[in-house]
Design an enzyme around this catalytic site. Structure first.
Site, PDB file in Angstrom:
ATOM      1  N   GLY A 250       0.998  -0.849  -0.127  1.00 19.42           N
ATOM      2  CA  GLY A 250       0.177   0.241   0.140  1.00 19.42           C
ATOM      3  C   GLY A 250       1.058   0.665   0.152  1.00 19.42           C
ATOM      4  CG  ASP A 251       3.811   1.879   3.347  1.00 21.20           C
ATOM      5  OD1 ASP A 251       1.904   2.193   3.542  1.00 21.20           O
ATOM      6  OD2 ASP A 251       4.307   0.852   4.126  1.00 21.20           O
TER       7      ASP A 251
END
Length: 305
Positions: A250-251
């Site tokens: 996600g990052d």
């Protein structure tokens, strides 16, 4: 310039143990140590893509020194605030028949430490990008993200927020440039279960009504959705590949989106880079590299997304 903030950086100690048993001595079959934290992950992926940035936050003790050393080894610029009491946390992930995690507490961040962070943020200029990502330590105000956005309001800084629940919803009145919940987090905000991309769009638009400019929603193996401030909607299936490590995916999507947007000033390109960068990290033991991302972009099938 791009800045990321990680309020509670960590050393992530990942160990593999065959058939782990409690109450006895277990031997590892593999082990790795990484500098961890959502903002730090964004910084490292941006650097991997060739985009300079500065990682901000708080570090303490010998573990804090190791976090800085590991980031310097990766070529990531840092400007952390040193905290006197405590040490930067160590997070342990045990991979065996099932995965288990033990996360450390982190140092005792003081009001004076927070004041120093604001002094650094006051140096940001118009059109700079600031990424606020991850949880807030218990020793800090739970309104920290909102307080920062209120402090920087009207300065033309593009603020990206990757957080959950109140940390995310509280910042919406200050019009963040981008927010990135996943579909489960989006559902939690509205008290519903969301699995369909059309429902993602519906509820993403509700977040826009509350102030978010652009809403990027990750759906793990089901792909992603982007709703933009100029009325565009994009859906994507996840690129095909073997999942090796979901930590940081996600990052990485956030980093890819920021990279793609700053390179092209185009939301579609930003979305493609975001999806491919998140997937490249998921398909790798470590965070995505530029060749891995570009390999997925070369295979991007616009007809299926």
């Amino acid at each position: 310039m791009i800045y990321t903030v990680t309020f509670n950086p960590s050393l992530d100690y990942i160990v593999d143990v065959t058939d782990f048993k409690t109450g006895v001595v277990n031997r590892t079959t593999g082990e790795k140590i990484f500098a961890g934290g959502k903002g730090i992950n964004v910084s490292m992926v941006l650097k991997n893509l060739g985009m300079s940035n500065t990682s901000l936050g708080f570090t303490a003790g010998f573990t804090g020194n190791e976090i800085k050393r590991l980031l310097a080894k990766k070529g990531v610029d840092t400007d952390f605030i040193e905290v006197e009491d405590g040490i930067s946390r160590i997070n342990v992930k045990l991979r065996s028949n099932e995965e288990s995690e033990i996360n450390g507490q982190g140092p005792a961040i003081t009001e004076d430490n927070i004041k120093k962070l604001y002094e650094k943020l006051d140096c940001l200029k118009e059109s700079d990008v600031l990424v606020l990502a991850g949880s807030i330590p218990d020793v800090m105000p739970s309104s920290m993200y909102m307080d920062i956005m209120k402090h920087l309001e009207g300065r033309g800084i593009n603020i990206v927020v990757d957080a959950t629940r109140n940390l995310l919803t509280n910042v919406l009145p200050y019009k963040p440039f981008l927010i990135k919940p996943n579909n489960h987090e989006l559902g939690e905000i509205f008290g519903v279960e969301i699995t369909d991309k059309d429902d993602v769009i519906k509820y993403a638009k509700k977040l826009q009504e509350q102030g978010a400019r652009n809403v990027l929603v990750s759906m793990a193996g089901d792909g992603a959705v982007l709703v933009t401030e100029d009325g565009q909607e994009f859906k994507a299936n996840a690129p095909k590949g073997k999942l090796k490590n979901s930590v940081g995916a996600g990052d990485s999507m956030v980093a890819g989106f920021v990279y793609g947007y700053l390179k092209s000033n185009d939301y579609k390109q930003a979305f493609i880079y975001g999806v491919c960068t998140g997937s490249a990290s998921a398909f790798s033991e470590e965070l995505a590299t530029k060749p891995e991302v570009e390999a997925l972009i070369d295979k991007w099938d616009s007809a299926s997304n």
